[in-house]
Design a protein around this motif. Structure first.
Motif, PDB file in Angstrom:
ATOM      1  N   ASN A 176       0.813  -1.238   0.063  1.00  0.00           N
ATOM      2  CA  ASN A 176      -0.102  -0.141   0.044  1.00  0.00           C
ATOM      3  C   ASN A 176       0.693   1.337   0.007  1.00  0.00           C
ATOM      4  O   ASN A 176       1.461   1.720  -0.935  1.00  0.00           O
TER       5      ASN A 176
ATOM      6  N   THR B 224       4.194   1.712  -1.405  1.00  0.00           N
ATOM      7  CA  THR B 224       4.541   1.371  -2.809  1.00  0.00           C
ATOM      8  C   THR B 224       4.979   2.723  -3.539  1.00  0.00           C
ATOM      9  O   THR B 224       5.890   2.477  -4.403  1.00  0.00           O
TER      10      THR B 224
ATOM     11  N   VAL C  58       1.679  -4.325  -3.794  1.00  0.00           N
ATOM     12  CA  VAL C  58       0.249  -4.285  -3.686  1.00  0.00           C
ATOM     13  C   VAL C  58      -0.059  -2.875  -3.820  1.00  0.00           C
ATOM     14  O   VAL C  58       0.132  -1.904  -3.036  1.00  0.00           O
ATOM     15  N   ASP C  59      -1.181  -2.645  -4.771  1.00  0.00           N
ATOM     16  CA  ASP C  59      -1.576  -1.267  -5.138  1.00  0.00           C
ATOM     17  C   ASP C  59      -0.514  -0.385  -5.773  1.00  0.00           C
ATOM     18  O   ASP C  59       0.350   0.391  -4.892  1.00  0.00           O
ATOM     19  N   SER C  60      -0.452  -0.183  -7.152  1.00  0.00           N
ATOM     20  CA  SER C  60       0.473   0.503  -7.604  1.00  0.00           C
ATOM     21  C   SER C  60       0.281   0.791  -9.028  1.00  0.00           C
ATOM     22  O   SER C  60      -0.403  -0.124  -9.614  1.00  0.00           O
TER      23      SER C  60
ATOM     24  N   GLN D 142      -3.428  -5.884  -7.059  1.00  0.00           N
ATOM     25  CA  GLN D 142      -4.244  -4.636  -6.703  1.00  0.00           C
ATOM     26  C   GLN D 142      -5.661  -5.146  -6.565  1.00  0.00           C
ATOM     27  O   GLN D 142      -6.407  -5.979  -7.198  1.00  0.00           O
TER      28      GLN D 142
ATOM     29  N   ALA E 161      -4.363   3.665  -3.502  1.00  0.00           N
ATOM     30  CA  ALA E 161      -5.796   3.409  -3.379  1.00  0.00           C
ATOM     31  C   ALA E 161      -6.648   4.504  -3.501  1.00  0.00           C
ATOM     32  O   ALA E 161      -7.612   4.390  -3.721  1.00  0.00           O
TER      33      ALA E 161
ATOM     34  N   GLU F 279       0.480  -8.203 -13.639  1.00  0.00           N
ATOM     35  CA  GLU F 279      -0.246  -7.525 -12.897  1.00  0.00           C
ATOM     36  C   GLU F 279      -1.547  -8.155 -12.809  1.00  0.00           C
ATOM     37  O   GLU F 279      -2.167  -8.734 -13.757  1.00  0.00           O
TER      38      GLU F 279
ATOM     39  N   THR G 163      -5.615  -8.186 -10.809  1.00  0.00           N
ATOM     40  CA  THR G 163      -6.497  -7.348  -9.973  1.00  0.00           C
ATOM     41  C   THR G 163      -7.782  -8.185  -9.544  1.00  0.00           C
ATOM     42  O   THR G 163      -8.287  -9.061 -10.151  1.00  0.00           O
TER      43      THR G 163
END
Length: 322
Positions: free
Chosen positions: A123, A126, A143-145, A155, A188, A307, A309
């Motif tokens: 989070n 990142t 995680v989350d980028s 993510q 995010a 990647e 999701t």
């Protein structure tokens, strides 16, 4: 007394080499023999010597986790999910926090000194990872980028979840939906804000000024004064939504009769808020499993970075429905 490979081999009626192959997940063991050896390992309480295995394979079966803070519910739930996913694959976990002005390069260097095989960056950390050059050979899952070919990305579909929340509120008859957003530095938070804005634009609804918080319930309570005229609010996380619910109650405004509220995350206590909170559910278990499985695939199989999701789910409760 420590149980050895020889003990397991004698118990299972196989050679020590076969036990070694099973312990190191070699494909050169037939399923029936593997099951017998694993049953003997369990019966005897056998534990693989990580130091010895590292000398043989060049891998410590340890992964790192880099996180800015564990104070937020989302980060603590991700820690639990990643720890469980790592343990299920017989990987140990080393956690490094990056707070204040600490350079993330120091965190990477510390993980390298601990001999980790790879790391997950979580989070808010990142943003720091994107600005730093990780040590050569350190495999990373972030995680989350935003897209970045230097590491794998896992993510949540934050924008789609936010859009679902906004459409739900608009369907309730509200002319527009206000937004209590997270920090501008958070990927995010930006994605949730984007989903909110795009859903309003698509419906031809006015886009009110964003009110920004820092993920805490205290920030949600403080934001109540700026949202005094709102009839519908999408909040970027459940903790801020909790603070906002209290601020609205303090101001004599009823939820959902006067103001409809939707959060994001679906934390464990969301159903116990007063009123129970409608929220967008993140699948933290799926995120943790994907992060670890992606990293292990890179470590053990040389799989290139990818990647992935994870979809969200809108959970309807009392706070948004009069």
């Amino acid at each position: 007394m420590r149980v050895s490979m020889a003990d397991v081999a004698a118990h299972a009626g196989v050679s020590a080499q076969t036990v070694s192959r099973v312990a190191n997940d070699s494909p050169r063991v037939d399923p029936a023999t593997r099951a017998r050896v694993e049953a003997s390992m369990a019966a005897l309480g056998y534990r693989m010597n990580r130091a010895a295995r590292a000398l043989r394979t060049g891998q410590t079966r340890t992964i790192g986790l880099v996180v800015s803070t564990l104070a937020s519910v989302g980060n603590s739930r991700m820690l639990q999910a990643i720890a469980e996913a790592a343990a299920s694959r017989d990987y140990a976990l080393a956690v490094i926090t990056v707070a204040g002005t600490r350079d993330i390069a120091e965190a990477f260097a510390q993980l390298r000194d601990q001999g980790v095989d790879g790391a997950v960056v979580l989070n808010e950390a990142t943003r720091l990872a994107r600005d730093a050059a990780p040590p050569t050979g350190l495999r990373l899952v972030v995680v989350d980028s935003p897209a970045d070919d230097r590491f794998a990305i896992v993510q949540t579909d934050h924008a789609a979840g936010a859009a679902d929340a906004v459409r739900h509120l608009l369907a309730g008859g509200h002319a527009t939906v206000h937004h209590l957003a997270g920090p501008a530095t958070s990927f995010a938070a930006r994605e949730r804000e984007r989903g909110w804005r795009e859903a309003l634009d698509a419906a031809g609804a006015a886009v009110p000024p964003v009110v920004r918080g820092d993920w805490t319930s205290r920030a949600g309570h403080a934001a109540g004064a700026e949202l005094a005229d709102a009839t519908a609010v999408f909040v970027a996380n459940d903790q801020m939504a909790l603070g906002l619910l209290r601020a609205l109650a303090d101001a004599g405004r009823r939820v959902p009769e006067d103001v409809a509220v939707v959060g994001f995350d679906d934390i464990v206590d969301a159903a116990e808020f007063r009123p129970p909170l409608t929220t967008v559910r993140q699948d933290f278990d799926a995120l943790g499993t994907l992060a670890v499985s992606s990293l292990v695939a890179m470590i053990e199989g040389g799989v290139p970075a990818s990647e992935q999701t994870v979809p969200t789910e809108l959970v309807l409760r009392r706070s948004s429905r009069a």
